[in-house]
Design a protein around this motif. Structure first.
Motif, PDB file in Angstrom:
ATOM      1  N   LEU A   1     -71.456 -34.586  23.443  1.00 44.21           N
ATOM      2  CA  LEU A   1     -72.183 -35.129  24.590  1.00 44.21           C
ATOM      3  C   LEU A   1     -72.346 -36.637  24.492  1.00 44.21           C
ATOM      4  O   LEU A   1     -72.571 -37.185  23.413  1.00 44.21           O
ATOM      5  CB  LEU A   1     -73.563 -34.477  24.694  1.00 44.21           C
ATOM      6  N   LYS A   2     -72.288 -37.278  25.645  1.00 47.07           N
ATOM      7  CA  LYS A   2     -72.539 -38.708  25.719  1.00 47.07           C
ATOM      8  C   LYS A   2     -74.045 -38.971  25.703  1.00 47.07           C
ATOM      9  O   LYS A   2     -74.835 -38.111  26.096  1.00 47.07           O
ATOM     10  CB  LYS A   2     -71.922 -39.278  26.996  1.00 47.07           C
ATOM     11  N   PRO A   3     -74.459 -40.159  25.281  1.00 43.20           N
ATOM     12  CA  PRO A   3     -75.897 -40.452  25.181  1.00 43.20           C
ATOM     13  C   PRO A   3     -76.647 -40.319  26.497  1.00 43.20           C
ATOM     14  O   PRO A   3     -77.841 -40.011  26.506  1.00 43.20           O
ATOM     15  CB  PRO A   3     -75.926 -41.902  24.670  1.00 43.20           C
ATOM     16  N   GLU A   4     -75.972 -40.538  27.633  1.00 42.62           N
ATOM     17  CA  GLU A   4     -76.685 -40.507  28.910  1.00 42.62           C
ATOM     18  C   GLU A   4     -77.040 -39.095  29.375  1.00 42.62           C
ATOM     19  O   GLU A   4     -77.808 -38.937  30.334  1.00 42.62           O
ATOM     20  CB  GLU A   4     -75.876 -41.216  30.001  1.00 42.62           C
ATOM     21  N   VAL A   5     -76.520 -38.075  28.722  1.00 42.02           N
ATOM     22  CA  VAL A   5     -76.856 -36.708  29.094  1.00 42.02           C
ATOM     23  C   VAL A   5     -78.316 -36.421  28.738  1.00 42.02           C
ATOM     24  O   VAL A   5     -78.738 -36.596  27.599  1.00 42.02           O
ATOM     25  CB  VAL A   5     -75.922 -35.693  28.404  1.00 42.02           C
ATOM     26  N   GLN A   6     -79.081 -35.968  29.743  1.00 43.36           N
ATOM     27  CA  GLN A   6     -80.516 -35.738  29.579  1.00 43.36           C
ATOM     28  C   GLN A   6     -80.892 -34.258  29.522  1.00 43.36           C
ATOM     29  O   GLN A   6     -82.022 -33.921  29.182  1.00 43.36           O
ATOM     30  CB  GLN A   6     -81.274 -36.381  30.741  1.00 43.36           C
ATOM     31  N   ALA A   7     -79.954 -33.383  29.878  1.00 37.13           N
ATOM     32  CA  ALA A   7     -80.254 -31.951  29.923  1.00 37.13           C
ATOM     33  C   ALA A   7     -78.958 -31.169  29.838  1.00 37.13           C
ATOM     34  O   ALA A   7     -77.880 -31.674  30.178  1.00 37.13           O
ATOM     35  CB  ALA A   7     -81.000 -31.599  31.215  1.00 37.13           C
ATOM     36  N   VAL A   8     -79.070 -29.909  29.393  1.00 33.22           N
ATOM     37  CA  VAL A   8     -77.903 -29.038  29.312  1.00 33.22           C
ATOM     38  C   VAL A   8     -78.202 -27.725  30.015  1.00 33.22           C
ATOM     39  O   VAL A   8     -79.334 -27.234  30.024  1.00 33.22           O
ATOM     40  CB  VAL A   8     -77.467 -28.762  27.857  1.00 33.22           C
ATOM     41  N   LEU A   9     -77.150 -27.166  30.630  1.00 34.00           N
ATOM     42  CA  LEU A   9     -77.220 -25.851  31.255  1.00 34.00           C
ATOM     43  C   LEU A   9     -76.307 -24.922  30.475  1.00 34.00           C
ATOM     44  O   LEU A   9     -75.084 -25.098  30.476  1.00 34.00           O
ATOM     45  CB  LEU A   9     -76.782 -25.922  32.714  1.00 34.00           C
TER      46      LEU A   9
ATOM     47  N   GLY B   1     -83.700 -39.021  22.088  1.00 29.83           N
ATOM     48  CA  GLY B   1     -82.755 -37.959  21.774  1.00 29.83           C
ATOM     49  C   GLY B   1     -83.069 -36.607  22.393  1.00 29.83           C
ATOM     50  O   GLY B   1     -82.281 -35.668  22.256  1.00 29.83           O
ATOM     51  N   MET B   2     -84.195 -36.485  23.100  1.00 34.67           N
ATOM     52  CA  MET B   2     -84.563 -35.200  23.678  1.00 34.67           C
ATOM     53  C   MET B   2     -83.694 -34.883  24.880  1.00 34.67           C
ATOM     54  O   MET B   2     -83.432 -35.731  25.726  1.00 34.67           O
ATOM     55  CB  MET B   2     -86.033 -35.212  24.104  1.00 34.67           C
ATOM     56  N   ARG B   3     -83.231 -33.624  24.948  1.00 29.68           N
ATOM     57  CA  ARG B   3     -82.518 -33.113  26.112  1.00 29.68           C
ATOM     58  C   ARG B   3     -83.125 -31.773  26.489  1.00 29.68           C
ATOM     59  O   ARG B   3     -83.314 -30.908  25.634  1.00 29.68           O
ATOM     60  CB  ARG B   3     -81.031 -32.927  25.811  1.00 29.68           C
ATOM     61  N   LEU B   4     -83.440 -31.602  27.766  1.00 27.56           N
ATOM     62  CA  LEU B   4     -83.949 -30.328  28.242  1.00 27.56           C
ATOM     63  C   LEU B   4     -82.824 -29.295  28.248  1.00 27.56           C
ATOM     64  O   LEU B   4     -81.646 -29.640  28.200  1.00 27.56           O
ATOM     65  CB  LEU B   4     -84.534 -30.482  29.642  1.00 27.56           C
ATOM     66  N   ALA B   5     -83.200 -28.014  28.358  1.00 24.68           N
ATOM     67  CA  ALA B   5     -82.200 -26.952  28.399  1.00 24.68           C
ATOM     68  C   ALA B   5     -82.663 -25.827  29.304  1.00 24.68           C
ATOM     69  O   ALA B   5     -83.860 -25.543  29.407  1.00 24.68           O
ATOM     70  CB  ALA B   5     -81.917 -26.415  26.995  1.00 24.68           C
ATOM     71  N   MET B   6     -81.702 -25.185  29.952  1.00 25.66           N
ATOM     72  CA  MET B   6     -81.956 -24.038  30.821  1.00 25.66           C
ATOM     73  C   MET B   6     -80.761 -23.105  30.723  1.00 25.66           C
ATOM     74  O   MET B   6     -79.644 -23.547  30.410  1.00 25.66           O
ATOM     75  CB  MET B   6     -82.181 -24.508  32.264  1.00 25.66           C
ATOM     76  N   LEU B   7     -80.978 -21.813  30.947  1.00 26.84           N
ATOM     77  CA  LEU B   7     -79.907 -20.822  30.994  1.00 26.84           C
ATOM     78  C   LEU B   7     -79.558 -20.494  32.441  1.00 26.84           C
ATOM     79  O   LEU B   7     -80.451 -20.317  33.273  1.00 26.84           O
ATOM     80  CB  LEU B   7     -80.321 -19.516  30.310  1.00 26.84           C
ATOM     81  N   LEU B   8     -78.272 -20.370  32.722  1.00 28.48           N
ATOM     82  CA  LEU B   8     -77.803 -19.818  33.987  1.00 28.48           C
ATOM     83  C   LEU B   8     -77.253 -18.425  33.682  1.00 28.48           C
ATOM     84  O   LEU B   8     -76.189 -18.295  33.071  1.00 28.48           O
ATOM     85  CB  LEU B   8     -76.703 -20.694  34.592  1.00 28.48           C
ATOM     86  N   PRO B   9     -77.953 -17.354  34.068  1.00 24.20           N
ATOM     87  CA  PRO B   9     -77.539 -16.002  33.688  1.00 24.20           C
ATOM     88  C   PRO B   9     -76.175 -15.627  34.274  1.00 24.20           C
ATOM     89  O   PRO B   9     -75.811 -16.039  35.378  1.00 24.20           O
ATOM     90  CB  PRO B   9     -78.650 -15.121  34.263  1.00 24.20           C
ATOM     91  N   THR B  10     -75.440 -14.814  33.524  1.00 27.22           N
ATOM     92  CA  THR B  10     -74.058 -14.483  33.884  1.00 27.22           C
ATOM     93  C   THR B  10     -73.808 -12.981  33.929  1.00 27.22           C
ATOM     94  O   THR B  10     -72.662 -12.549  33.808  1.00 27.22           O
ATOM     95  CB  THR B  10     -73.091 -15.124  32.884  1.00 27.22           C
ATOM     96  N   GLU B  11     -74.849 -12.181  34.119  1.00 26.89           N
ATOM     97  CA  GLU B  11     -74.638 -10.730  34.157  1.00 26.89           C
ATOM     98  C   GLU B  11     -73.768 -10.331  35.346  1.00 26.89           C
ATOM     99  O   GLU B  11     -73.064  -9.325  35.292  1.00 26.89           O
ATOM    100  CB  GLU B  11     -75.989 -10.001  34.224  1.00 26.89           C
ATOM    101  N   SER B  12     -73.821 -11.102  36.417  1.00 27.52           N
ATOM    102  CA  SER B  12     -73.036 -10.823  37.607  1.00 27.52           C
ATOM    103  C   SER B  12     -72.523 -12.139  38.167  1.00 27.52           C
ATOM    104  O   SER B  12     -73.307 -13.064  38.405  1.00 27.52           O
ATOM    105  CB  SER B  12     -73.889 -10.108  38.665  1.00 27.52           C
ATOM    106  N   VAL B  13     -71.204 -12.247  38.380  1.00 27.12           N
ATOM    107  CA  VAL B  13     -70.646 -13.468  38.971  1.00 27.12           C
ATOM    108  C   VAL B  13     -71.164 -13.640  40.389  1.00 27.12           C
ATOM    109  O   VAL B  13     -71.520 -14.744  40.811  1.00 27.12           O
ATOM    110  CB  VAL B  13     -69.107 -13.432  38.937  1.00 27.12           C
ATOM    111  N   GLU B  14     -71.242 -12.557  41.135  1.00 27.85           N
ATOM    112  CA  GLU B  14     -71.729 -12.628  42.514  1.00 27.85           C
ATOM    113  C   GLU B  14     -73.163 -13.135  42.565  1.00 27.85           C
ATOM    114  O   GLU B  14     -73.496 -14.028  43.353  1.00 27.85           O
ATOM    115  CB  GLU B  14     -71.639 -11.243  43.168  1.00 27.85           C
TER     116      GLU B  14
END
Length: 332
Positions: free
Chosen positions: A84-92, A144-157
């Protein structure tokens, strides 16, 4: 925070100038190449939100484990951070599982570091988050802090529908309702003192409803729904607006694929755009859950879903944040 703080918070929310909000170029997408749904939804999200190609990180997590050990997680985090580049503030993180690191939520472990001490006694108080009620981007709050969140993938639809709701939230401000329920499950009402009082925020076309009931039924204008129940009934009768935030205070809502209590996934499956739950027994400290007044203030002030939710949890070590991070119905 005391009850007397809530009214000033809401008044500030109604007239707040939006703080600098997370931009697509500051968000990274983490794709698990071992999971076809993660690959498909990761690409769909990248295109929908215009995420730079350089912000897409591919990893391999075989077997879809629900929980990682601290060592497994440390290797995964080092691999992600190294790309990751330094400007990234969060990850999904584009997957449903893994969602825990031992007793920690994986999103909290990523943002704040794995908290082994919390696992020695999960019902003990947690460590304060430097991002609680913050007004800046995470890197400006703590280096150095980056937030994080999950995008669930149980169903593509369902995943594509979630992404589309998040994107649609930016097109207009609808007439909406914010619903806060004091339920018959008294131990799960620990954050009720922070429920906003009934009333309106006219500038945001938002009406606040604070109710004594075990469930909403038939409401079609939901932007916020926060309650305390092990299982929330009548979700199939509701309509959530694009960008809606919803969660329930209970022990293991963040055990996304478990069945001991209602999974936080049910909120997204019912039409909400983001949610939160704990992956291990937290006891009913309000600080381990989303503070309703703080969440409301930041979201109607223009924050994205990931920023507003992270700012609303004082002790997030055991929590997992899920949904579409860039949803921002009140950003203008």
């Amino acid at each position: 925070m005391r009850q007397s703080f809530i009214l000033p918070v809401l008044l500030a929310a109604s007239a707040a100038t939006a703080a600098p909000a997370l931009q697509p170029a500051q968000l990274a997408i983490i794709i698990n190449d071992e999971e076809p749904n993660s690959v498909a939804l990761g690409e769909y999200y990248r295109t929908a939100r215009g995420i730079p190609d350089a912000n897409v990180v591919h990893v391999r997590i075989p077997g879809k484990p629900r929980t990682l050990t601290a060592d497994q997680f440390a290797s995964l985090k080092a691999e992600i951070d190294g790309r990751l580049k330094p400007e990234v503030q969060a990850v999904l993180m584009v997957w449903t599982a893994p969602y825990a690191v031992e007793c920690n939520g994986i999103t909290a472990a990523y943002a704040l570091g794995f908290d082994a001490e919390q696992c020695s006694k999960t019902c003990a108080p947690g460590k304060p988050s430097p991002y609680f009620n913050a007004t800046a981007l995470p890197g400006a709050t703590q280096q150095g802090m980056r937030l994080a969140m999950l995008l669930p993938t149980e169903s593509v639809e369902e995943g594509k529908a979630l992404i589309d709701r998040g994107k649609a939230s930016g097109f207009r401000i609808p007439n909406a309702g914010a619903y806060y329920l004091v339920t018959s499950e008294k131990p799960r009402n620990s954050r009720a003192p922070f429920f906003p009082k009934a009333g309106a925020i006219p500038q945001r076309k938002l009406t606040i409803h604070t109710l004594r009931d075990d469930a909403l039924e038939g409401r079609k204008d939901i932007m916020f729904y926060q309650t305390g129940k092990a299982r929330v009934e009548k979700l199939d009768t509701l309509q959530f607006l694009p960008g809606a935030l919803a969660d329930h205070l209970t022990s293991v809502g963040g055990d996304l694929l478990g069945n001991a209590q209602m999974s936080s996934l049910r909120w997204l499956q019912s039409g909400a755009t983001a949610s939160y739950g704990t992956v291990s027994e937290p006891c009913n400290f309000w600080q381990k859950f989303s503070n309703p007044a703080v969440l409301l203030r930041h979201y109607v002030g223009g924050s994205t879903a990931i920023e507003a939710y992270w700012r609303s949890v004082a002790w997030p070590a055991q929590g997992v944040f899920i949904g579409e991070p860039l949803a921002a119905p009140y950003r203008r």
